[in-house]
Write an enzyme that holds these catalytic residues in place. Structure first.
Site, mmCIF file in Angstrom:
data_model
loop_
_atom_site.group_PDB
_atom_site.id
_atom_site.type_symbol
_atom_site.label_atom_id
_atom_site.label_comp_id
_atom_site.label_asym_id
_atom_site.label_seq_id
_atom_site.Cartn_x
_atom_site.Cartn_y
_atom_site.Cartn_z
ATOM 1 N N GLY A 79 0.823 -1.210 0.000
ATOM 2 C CA GLY A 79 0.000 0.000 0.000
ATOM 3 C C GLY A 79 0.857 1.260 0.000
ATOM 4 N N THR A 80 1.959 1.207 0.712
ATOM 5 C CA THR A 80 2.860 2.369 0.773
ATOM 6 C C THR A 80 3.329 2.751 -0.633
ATOM 7 O OG1 THR A 80 3.597 1.805 2.993
ATOM 8 C CG2 THR A 80 5.106 3.143 1.666
ATOM 9 N N ASN A 156 -6.764 4.201 9.935
ATOM 10 C CA ASN A 156 -6.198 2.970 10.477
ATOM 11 C C ASN A 156 -6.121 2.952 11.993
ATOM 12 O OD1 ASN A 156 -4.300 5.020 9.449
ATOM 13 N ND2 ASN A 156 -2.780 3.855 10.565
ATOM 14 N N GLN A 184 -7.461 0.243 4.705
ATOM 15 C CA GLN A 184 -8.165 -0.316 5.870
ATOM 16 C C GLN A 184 -9.606 -0.699 5.556
ATOM 17 O OE1 GLN A 184 -6.998 -1.272 8.788
ATOM 18 N NE2 GLN A 184 -4.937 -0.441 8.569
ATOM 19 N N SER A 204 -4.192 -2.939 -0.126
ATOM 20 C CA SER A 204 -3.066 -3.724 0.378
ATOM 21 C C SER A 204 -3.564 -5.098 0.809
ATOM 22 C CB SER A 204 -2.414 -2.998 1.561
ATOM 23 O OG SER A 204 -1.363 -3.766 2.073
ATOM 24 N N HIS A 206 -2.169 -7.512 2.852
ATOM 25 C CA HIS A 206 -1.963 -8.138 4.166
ATOM 26 C C HIS A 206 -2.969 -7.683 5.231
ATOM 27 C CE1 HIS A 206 0.360 -4.935 6.488
ATOM 28 N NE2 HIS A 206 0.457 -4.452 5.267
ATOM 29 N N CYS A 329 1.437 11.621 21.513
ATOM 30 C CA CYS A 329 1.229 12.202 20.183
ATOM 31 C C CYS A 329 2.121 13.374 19.817
ATOM 32 C CB CYS A 329 -0.220 12.561 19.958
ATOM 33 S SG CYS A 329 -1.151 13.071 21.365
#
Ligand code: PLP
Length: 386
Positions: A79-80, A156, A184, A204, A206, A329
């Site tokens: 996906g990246t 995600n 996702q 993606s 996986h 964060c």
């Protein structure tokens, strides 16, 4: 639930948004393409032609699930890669401005920042549940010449679903292309690409019980995008390099499998997570993050007040339980930019956990998890905050 804690669960895997176990039916189909039908699909003899046919079957399976023509699916290594290609490949042909949301995956944020060195980049803020504001998007589109808008289907970390149809309609109105990162959401929602009319979609394998190392970019026919890799001309010249045949086969099979029982499975999973959250609210005063009304069915993101999530998840992991943490964060570079964009405090971020299920999770694992969570909290001397 009374548990015999001496009998440890082998594993409770609640981190399916990170990755998923490969379905044994997928493994079986892949195996033939590593041991017997191992030919290079570019060759003309039978081993190569079998591999080529298998790639095209996989392409058809993925395309059916997304509701597009097989020729619009281009396999990538993940996906990246597909996200990077979408942003850079469009920018190469049209270097006008780029809009992304603040809660995109790093594989969108980072190439956007890189492109932003030479083109106008607008980052859309999100509200407290992680949704973009369509008015802000429209203002951005009105004010600038924009080539591409990249806003994910669903997040995600918190599972919040974006108003993809409305985003797409605004893009069309102002002549921008729309890229949707569906990594996702693919396999969890029944929407076809024609339902939200994106020009580019990232997938993606996986995340849907397929193998790692394979993804895809949907490119609507006629979209001007620069090839990702130049070379032998595979993937219609758009992404050269010898095909990863067994992975592609696995991705195709995984797509087919998750599509067939999706509606039933996803409502079962949603019920499991809703039940879990109801228990956790009582036991730990947990607060749910994200848009609970418009959220992926398989992701539950919670903040448990005054609990250091990294420590709690470490103890849970000793019992064989795998869950993700939100992490700090603002100060920590590896922390959650998503929770930060939603306005969560540093303290809340540190107390945040993500539980993500798949069709392989059983109802009994939920009650086991609750019992082990209580045990872990006692071990850490964290009383429930009632
Ligand atoms: N986009 C989203 C929303 C993701 O969640 C992920 C992975 O977690 C990616 C992109 C990257 O996909 P891959 O792991 O296949 O590179």
């Amino acid at each position: 639930m009374n548990l015999d804690f001496a009998i440890r669960p082998k594993e409770i895997y609640f981190d399916n948004a990170a990755t998923t176990v490969v379905d044994s039916e997928v493994v079986a189909e892949m195996q033939a393409f590593t041991e017997e039908k191992y030919g290079n699909p570019e060759t003309s003899y039978h081993l190569g032609q079998e591999a080529k046919a298998a790639i095209e079957l996989a392409r058809t399976r993925v395309a059916e699930m997304l509701g597009c023509a097989p020729a619009e699916i281009f396999f990538t290594s993940c996906g990246t890669e597909a996200n990077n290609w979408a942003l850079k490949g469009i920018n190469y042909h049209n270097a006008k401005g780029l809009i992304v949301s603040a809660v995109e995956h790093p594989s969108v944020i980072q190439p956007a920042n890189w492109l932003g060195k030479s083109c106008k980049l607008i980052v859309l803020p999100v509200d407290s549940v992680g949704r973009i504001d369509l008015k802000v998007l429209e203002q951005a589109l009105q004010g600038q010449e924009i080539a591409l808008v990249s806003v994910q289907y669903a997040n995600n970390e918190v599972g919040t679903i974006q108003p993809v149809k409305e985003i797409s309609a605004l893009c069309k109105k102002y002549g921008a292309l729309y890229h949707c990162d569906m990594v996702q959401a693919f396999g969890k929602v029944r929407d076809k690409v024609s339902d939200f009319n994106a020009d580019l979609v990232t997938l993606s394998s996986h995340k849907i019980h397929g193998p790692m190392g394979i993804g895809a970019l949907y490119v609507k026919q006629g979209t001007a995008i620069e090839p990702l890799l130049h070379g032998g001309g595979q993937e219609s010249g758009m992404r050269s390099g010898t095909h990863a045949v067994s992975q592609i086969v696995g991705f195709g099979k995984a797509s087919e499998l998750c599509w067939s029982g999706m509606t039933k499975e996803m409502s079962r999973i949603r019920r499991m997570l809703d039940g879990l959250f109801a228990d956790l609210k009582v036991l730990t005063k947990a607060v749910r993050n994200g848009d609970s009304k418009n959220c992926l069915p398989n992701i539950l993101n919670i903040t448990i007040p005054y609990v250091e999530a990294s420590v709690l998840s470490g103890v849970l992991n000793r019992y064989g339980i795998c869950i993700a943490i939100g992490s700090a964060c603002r100060t920590n570079k590896r922390g959650s930019h998503v929770l930060a964009a939603m306005g969560k405090s540093e303290l809340d971020c540190r107390s945040t956990l993500r539980i993500s299920l798949s069709r392989f999770n059983k109802e009994t694992e939920i009650s086991q998890f609750v019992a082990y969570l209580q045990k872990a909290m006692m071990e850490l001397n964290l009383r429930s905050l009632t």
